[in-house]
Write a protein that holds these residues in place. Structure first.
Motif, PDB file in Angstrom:
ATOM      1  N   CYS A 271     -43.033 138.067 -80.490  1.00  0.00           N
ATOM      2  CA  CYS A 271     -42.732 137.236 -79.307  1.00  0.00           C
ATOM      3  C   CYS A 271     -41.828 136.077 -79.714  1.00  0.00           C
ATOM      4  CB  CYS A 271     -44.013 136.727 -78.662  1.00  0.00           C
ATOM      5  SG  CYS A 271     -44.981 138.018 -77.865  1.00  0.00           S
ATOM      6  N   VAL A 272     -40.558 136.400 -79.905  1.00  0.00           N
ATOM      7  CA  VAL A 272     -39.537 135.431 -80.267  1.00  0.00           C
ATOM      8  C   VAL A 272     -38.339 135.650 -79.359  1.00  0.00           C
ATOM      9  CG1 VAL A 272     -37.944 134.610 -82.049  1.00  0.00           C
ATOM     10  CG2 VAL A 272     -40.248 135.380 -82.682  1.00  0.00           C
ATOM     11  N   GLU A 273     -37.891 134.594 -78.690  1.00  0.00           N
ATOM     12  CA  GLU A 273     -36.696 134.663 -77.853  1.00  0.00           C
ATOM     13  C   GLU A 273     -35.718 133.602 -78.321  1.00  0.00           C
ATOM     14  OE1 GLU A 273     -35.801 134.997 -73.140  1.00  0.00           O
ATOM     15  OE2 GLU A 273     -36.748 133.118 -73.781  1.00  0.00           O
ATOM     16  N   VAL A 274     -34.554 134.023 -78.792  1.00  0.00           N
ATOM     17  CA  VAL A 274     -33.523 133.110 -79.269  1.00  0.00           C
ATOM     18  C   VAL A 274     -32.394 133.074 -78.246  1.00  0.00           C
ATOM     19  CG1 VAL A 274     -31.883 132.599 -81.125  1.00  0.00           C
ATOM     20  CG2 VAL A 274     -34.105 133.645 -81.665  1.00  0.00           C
ATOM     21  N   ARG A 275     -31.974 131.879 -77.847  1.00  0.00           N
ATOM     22  CA  ARG A 275     -30.891 131.739 -76.884  1.00  0.00           C
ATOM     23  C   ARG A 275     -29.843 130.759 -77.420  1.00  0.00           C
ATOM     24  NH1 ARG A 275     -32.143 135.769 -75.551  1.00  0.00           N
ATOM     25  NH2 ARG A 275     -32.723 136.647 -73.537  1.00  0.00           N
ATOM     26  N   SER A 276     -28.618 131.262 -77.550  1.00  0.00           N
ATOM     27  CA  SER A 276     -27.485 130.462 -78.017  1.00  0.00           C
ATOM     28  C   SER A 276     -26.757 129.871 -76.814  1.00  0.00           C
ATOM     29  CB  SER A 276     -26.526 131.355 -78.807  1.00  0.00           C
ATOM     30  OG  SER A 276     -25.864 132.260 -77.926  1.00  0.00           O
ATOM     31  N   PRO A 277     -25.793 128.961 -77.039  1.00  0.00           N
ATOM     32  CA  PRO A 277     -25.003 128.445 -75.905  1.00  0.00           C
ATOM     33  C   PRO A 277     -24.325 129.546 -75.103  1.00  0.00           C
ATOM     34  CG  PRO A 277     -24.674 127.061 -77.821  1.00  0.00           C
ATOM     35  CD  PRO A 277     -25.476 128.248 -78.288  1.00  0.00           C
ATOM     36  N   GLY A 278     -23.807 130.567 -75.790  1.00  0.00           N
ATOM     37  CA  GLY A 278     -23.142 131.655 -75.078  1.00  0.00           C
ATOM     38  C   GLY A 278     -24.100 132.436 -74.195  1.00  0.00           C
ATOM     39  N   GLN A 279     -25.311 132.657 -74.665  1.00  0.00           N
ATOM     40  CA  GLN A 279     -26.299 133.374 -73.859  1.00  0.00           C
ATOM     41  C   GLN A 279     -26.755 132.520 -72.672  1.00  0.00           C
ATOM     42  OE1 GLN A 279     -28.818 134.219 -77.339  1.00  0.00           O
ATOM     43  NE2 GLN A 279     -28.734 136.376 -76.742  1.00  0.00           N
ATOM     44  N   ILE A 280     -26.844 131.216 -72.884  1.00  0.00           N
ATOM     45  CA  ILE A 280     -27.192 130.321 -71.772  1.00  0.00           C
ATOM     46  C   ILE A 280     -26.091 130.349 -70.715  1.00  0.00           C
ATOM     47  CG2 ILE A 280     -27.486 127.882 -71.160  1.00  0.00           C
ATOM     48  CD1 ILE A 280     -28.993 127.554 -73.835  1.00  0.00           C
ATOM     49  N   GLU A 281     -24.839 130.366 -71.166  1.00  0.00           N
ATOM     50  CA  GLU A 281     -23.733 130.474 -70.209  1.00  0.00           C
ATOM     51  C   GLU A 281     -23.824 131.792 -69.436  1.00  0.00           C
ATOM     52  OE1 GLU A 281     -18.858 130.375 -69.922  1.00  0.00           O
ATOM     53  OE2 GLU A 281     -19.806 130.245 -71.883  1.00  0.00           O
ATOM     54  N   GLU A 282     -24.077 132.872 -70.134  1.00  0.00           N
ATOM     55  CA  GLU A 282     -24.131 134.182 -69.491  1.00  0.00           C
ATOM     56  C   GLU A 282     -25.265 134.262 -68.469  1.00  0.00           C
ATOM     57  OE1 GLU A 282     -24.785 138.891 -70.738  1.00  0.00           O
ATOM     58  OE2 GLU A 282     -24.381 137.389 -72.284  1.00  0.00           O
ATOM     59  N   GLU A 283     -26.411 133.698 -68.804  1.00  0.00           N
ATOM     60  CA  GLU A 283     -27.569 133.824 -67.931  1.00  0.00           C
ATOM     61  C   GLU A 283     -27.570 132.801 -66.796  1.00  0.00           C
ATOM     62  OE1 GLU A 283     -31.391 134.530 -69.713  1.00  0.00           O
ATOM     63  OE2 GLU A 283     -30.477 135.109 -71.611  1.00  0.00           O
ATOM     64  N   LEU A 284     -27.086 131.586 -67.077  1.00  0.00           N
ATOM     65  CA  LEU A 284     -27.184 130.504 -66.095  1.00  0.00           C
ATOM     66  C   LEU A 284     -25.857 130.083 -65.498  1.00  0.00           C
ATOM     67  CD1 LEU A 284     -29.791 128.163 -67.854  1.00  0.00           C
ATOM     68  CD2 LEU A 284     -30.211 129.966 -66.179  1.00  0.00           C
ATOM     69  N   GLY A 285     -24.748 130.572 -66.062  1.00  0.00           N
ATOM     70  CA  GLY A 285     -23.439 130.183 -65.538  1.00  0.00           C
ATOM     71  C   GLY A 285     -23.011 128.794 -65.947  1.00  0.00           C
ATOM     72  N   MET A 286     -23.638 128.210 -66.973  1.00  0.00           N
ATOM     73  CA  MET A 286     -23.238 126.892 -67.463  1.00  0.00           C
ATOM     74  C   MET A 286     -22.080 127.064 -68.442  1.00  0.00           C
ATOM     75  SD  MET A 286     -26.863 125.040 -68.246  1.00  0.00           S
ATOM     76  CE  MET A 286     -27.986 124.542 -66.934  1.00  0.00           C
ATOM     77  N   PRO A 287     -20.882 126.579 -68.136  1.00  0.00           N
ATOM     78  CA  PRO A 287     -19.735 126.777 -69.028  1.00  0.00           C
ATOM     79  C   PRO A 287     -20.011 126.268 -70.436  1.00  0.00           C
ATOM     80  CG  PRO A 287     -19.017 125.863 -66.936  1.00  0.00           C
ATOM     81  CD  PRO A 287     -20.516 125.807 -66.941  1.00  0.00           C
ATOM     82  N   GLY A 288     -19.762 127.129 -71.408  1.00  0.00           N
ATOM     83  CA  GLY A 288     -19.977 126.758 -72.793  1.00  0.00           C
ATOM     84  C   GLY A 288     -21.435 126.604 -73.174  1.00  0.00           C
ATOM     85  N   GLY A 289     -22.339 126.879 -72.232  1.00  0.00           N
ATOM     86  CA  GLY A 289     -23.748 126.649 -72.500  1.00  0.00           C
ATOM     87  C   GLY A 289     -24.116 125.183 -72.561  1.00  0.00           C
ATOM     88  N   ASN A 290     -23.248 124.318 -72.018  1.00  0.00           N
ATOM     89  CA  ASN A 290     -23.508 122.872 -72.036  1.00  0.00           C
ATOM     90  C   ASN A 290     -24.587 122.536 -71.009  1.00  0.00           C
ATOM     91  OD1 ASN A 290     -23.161 119.967 -71.253  1.00  0.00           O
ATOM     92  ND2 ASN A 290     -21.642 120.067 -72.885  1.00  0.00           N
ATOM     93  N   ILE A 291     -25.722 122.029 -71.470  1.00  0.00           N
ATOM     94  CA  ILE A 291     -26.865 121.822 -70.579  1.00  0.00           C
ATOM     95  C   ILE A 291     -26.655 120.674 -69.603  1.00  0.00           C
ATOM     96  CG2 ILE A 291     -28.482 122.860 -72.201  1.00  0.00           C
ATOM     97  CD1 ILE A 291     -29.395 120.038 -72.969  1.00  0.00           C
TER      98      ILE A 291
ATOM     99  N   ARG B  99     -12.823 123.112 -71.674  1.00  0.00           N
ATOM    100  CA  ARG B  99     -14.087 123.798 -71.427  1.00  0.00           C
ATOM    101  C   ARG B  99     -15.237 123.017 -72.070  1.00  0.00           C
ATOM    102  NH1 ARG B  99     -15.119 128.682 -69.612  1.00  0.00           N
ATOM    103  NH2 ARG B  99     -17.069 129.746 -70.091  1.00  0.00           N
ATOM    104  N   PRO B 100     -16.332 122.794 -71.349  1.00  0.00           N
ATOM    105  CA  PRO B 100     -17.485 122.115 -71.956  1.00  0.00           C
ATOM    106  C   PRO B 100     -18.005 122.893 -73.163  1.00  0.00           C
ATOM    107  CG  PRO B 100     -17.718 122.223 -69.574  1.00  0.00           C
ATOM    108  CD  PRO B 100     -16.556 123.093 -69.927  1.00  0.00           C
ATOM    109  N   GLN B 101     -18.680 122.191 -74.037  1.00  0.00           N
ATOM    110  CA  GLN B 101     -19.182 122.791 -75.270  1.00  0.00           C
ATOM    111  C   GLN B 101     -20.671 122.521 -75.394  1.00  0.00           C
ATOM    112  OE1 GLN B 101     -18.258 120.724 -79.045  1.00  0.00           O
ATOM    113  NE2 GLN B 101     -17.441 122.670 -79.786  1.00  0.00           N
ATOM    114  N   GLY B 102     -21.453 123.586 -75.491  1.00  0.00           N
ATOM    115  CA  GLY B 102     -22.876 123.440 -75.769  1.00  0.00           C
ATOM    116  C   GLY B 102     -23.110 123.462 -77.263  1.00  0.00           C
ATOM    117  N   ALA B 103     -24.223 122.917 -77.709  1.00  0.00           N
ATOM    118  CA  ALA B 103     -24.439 122.791 -79.154  1.00  0.00           C
ATOM    119  C   ALA B 103     -25.920 122.870 -79.494  1.00  0.00           C
ATOM    120  CB  ALA B 103     -23.847 121.484 -79.669  1.00  0.00           C
ATOM    121  N   GLN B 104     -26.598 123.895 -78.981  1.00  0.00           N
ATOM    122  CA  GLN B 104     -28.021 123.994 -79.262  1.00  0.00           C
ATOM    123  C   GLN B 104     -28.441 125.456 -79.328  1.00  0.00           C
ATOM    124  OE1 GLN B 104     -26.958 122.792 -76.026  1.00  0.00           O
ATOM    125  NE2 GLN B 104     -27.139 124.922 -75.402  1.00  0.00           N
ATOM    126  N   VAL B 105     -29.496 125.706 -80.078  1.00  0.00           N
ATOM    127  CA  VAL B 105     -30.137 127.015 -80.042  1.00  0.00           C
ATOM    128  C   VAL B 105     -31.553 126.797 -79.526  1.00  0.00           C
ATOM    129  CG1 VAL B 105     -30.918 126.887 -82.455  1.00  0.00           C
ATOM    130  CG2 VAL B 105     -30.710 129.102 -81.331  1.00  0.00           C
TER     131      VAL B 105
END
Length: 517
Positions: A434-454, A294-300
């Motif tokens: 007005c602060v929005e924090v997005r983790s790799p898991g949230q990016i995966e959930e919203e965009l369908g990118m496995p692991g949140g890997n951009i 599984r790909p791995q994202g590594a950013q907030v």
């Protein structure tokens, strides 16, 4: 008779591929699971009652080739930033900052001199980036062509760059070229955006990432935000006759030698060819194949709206410091330490509230205030985007941990500010900051990118390598878009030369298919 093509996913690459194919008279359907197209290249209003259209995920454009934009007739305004980067630091004489202008002049030279005490480091910087510009100029034209061989690529970039990029970790070249730890880190961050690796990793993932970050040249601001880029791509695709179906999550793809059958939220679709503009991991699952690791994202990612820009202790005008990329805790030592700590224990790394986190800040509104409503822009408000490096999902998996990530961001920036940041945050209609924090898991959930890997997975060298899928010498293989299925091509960021908002993956998949028809 027109060839029937289905494109799975509706991101920017899908729209590029669709437009090219439809213009040649083919019957193209784009299937997108969300209620809109664009993938990560979208704008949105995440804060109720605040008239700011933020580029919530992707935010700058570099690798989009001018030839592609011209071919498709895209009406885009991509603006240069006057500042390339600013890196605040505490020195023996107090607060300072390393300023790099987009067009380096006396201010850049003086900034290096103040940091290092001589002109030697700036001379090394100029020589290094002159070579990087030559490297980019040599490779950029190949991005919209069949892949060059490794031998041809080596001849294009020369033996010195070939050795530094493909034979040893880029950290070695940085340590050989520069003496200042901060300068090494500023150069090295381009190797780590979206890539979890040490600058000395033998995998060379960081080398490939650095190469893609410099090959496209200047990173520019899309006027109107990333949503404006998608809007243009959607316009030209629809004008070409592309059928776009949203809310159509694809559940399976059955592919054979004669075509494919897709089952989605829109029903069953029989086609001659399938282009996967989703991650290869996702496409493999739809095809019933083993997707591998599984790909791995590594950013907030943190999006902010402020009443005004904060003042800095160094005394520099905030409109200069925030006009480009503002680096935080990104000396080479800090980058390496953060990666090692996150590798050892992601949760413990994030729970260290007072420990700065390497990352970069970008202010869209200094270059393009059009993303703000008239009244908000007139008030002096600005948006900031923070991209934190070396942040694995294991350390950001719940709301409490994401709050700690926010505190680590504050610990990174506030030592360089002449005032606290939080009082400058605007409040939305609910009273929330007005602060929005997005983790790799949230990016995966919203965009369908496995692991949140951009990047949809590890980036590849932009030339032919052994072990690639497809029949050697076939169009799909030569264009870097082959899969193990003869009627299925990769058309997204997971294609060779994919990654970033470039359209290259979509362009190359379309041209490979056109060559086969």
């Amino acid at each position: 008779m027109a060839t029937r093509v289905a494109i799975v996913g509706g991101g920017h690459n899908a729209l590029v591929a669709a437009a090219y194919l439809a213009r040649e008279g083919h019957d193209v359907t784009v299937l997108e699971r969300l209620d809109h197209v664009g993938g990560a290249a979208v704008s949105g209003r995440p804060f109720p009652g605040v008239d700011a259209r933020l580029s919530r995920f992707s935010y700058l454009v570099s690798l989009l080739p001018p030839a592609l934009a011209t071919d498709l007739g895209l009406d885009l305004d991509l603006r240069s930033r006057p500042t390339a980067s600013y890196t605040p630091y505490d020195g023996p004489d107090g607060a300072g900052g390393l300023l790099v202008e987009t067009r380096p002049g006396p201010a850049t030279a003086a900034s290096f001199r103040a940091r290092t005490g001589s002109d030697a480091e700036y001379d090394a910087w100029q020589e290094f980036y002159a070579g990087a510009d030559d490297l980019a100029e040599a490779l950029a034209p190949t991005l919209l062509e069949p892949l060059p061989t490794a031998e041809h690529a080596r001849a294009l970039i020369g033996p010195a760059w070939w050795a530094d990029l493909t034979q040893a970790p880029i950290g070695s070249a940085l340590e050989r070229t520069f003496t200042d730890d901060l300068v090494r880190g500023v150069v090295g961050t381009d190797a780590l955006i979206g890539t979890f690796a040490s600058l000395h990793s033998p995998s060379l993932r960081q080398n490939r990432c650095w190469l893609y970050h410099v090959i496209g040249g200047e990173w520019r601001v899309p006027v109107g935000g990333m949503g404006a880029v998608t809007a243009e791509l959607e316009r030209v695709a629809r004008a070409a006759g592309v059928r776009i179906v949203t809310g159509a999550s694809v559940r399976s793809v059955e592919a054979g030698d004669g075509g494919a059958r897709l089952i989605s939220g829109a029903g069953v679709l029989e086609v001659d060819w399938v282009l996967g503009a989703v991650a290869p991991y996702t496409l493999a699952g739809l095809l019933g194949d083993d997707p591998g690791g599984r790909p791995q994202g590594a950013q907030v990612k943190i999006n902010l709206v402020l009443s005004r820009l904060p003042r800095l202790r160094s005394g520099i005008d905030p409109r200069v410091a925030f006009a480009g990329t503002l680096h935080l805790a990104e000396s080479m030592t800090e980058l390496e330490s953060a990666q090692a700590a996150m590798s050892a224990d992601p949760r413990a790394a994030v729970e260290q509230d007072g420990t700065p986190c390497p990352g970069e800040i970008y202010c869209h509104t200094l270059t393009d205030p059009s993303i703000l409503g008239t009244d908000l822009a007139a008030s002096g408000a600005h948006t900031l985007t923070y991209f934190g490096l070396h942040q694995l999902e294991e350390g950001l998996a719940d709301e409490a941990l994401r709050e700690r990530a926010w505190r680590r961001f504050l610990a990174s920036i506030e030592p360089h500010l002449a005032e606290p940041l939080e009082p400058l945050l605007l409040r939305d209609a609910t009273g929330a900051a007005c602060v929005e924090v997005r983790s790799p898991g949230q990016i995966e959930e919203e965009l369908g990118m496995p692991g949140g890997n951009i990047f949809h997975g590890d980036l590849s060298w932009p030339w032919l390598e052994s072990g690639r899928p497809g029949v050697p010498g076939s169009p799909a293989h030569r264009w870097g878009v082959a899969t193990e299925h003869p009627r299925v091509l990769i058309a997204g960021s997971g294609a060779v030369r994919g990654g970033a908002v470039s359209g290259i993956g979509g362009h190359n998949a379309a041209h490979a298919l056109l060559e086969m028809l």
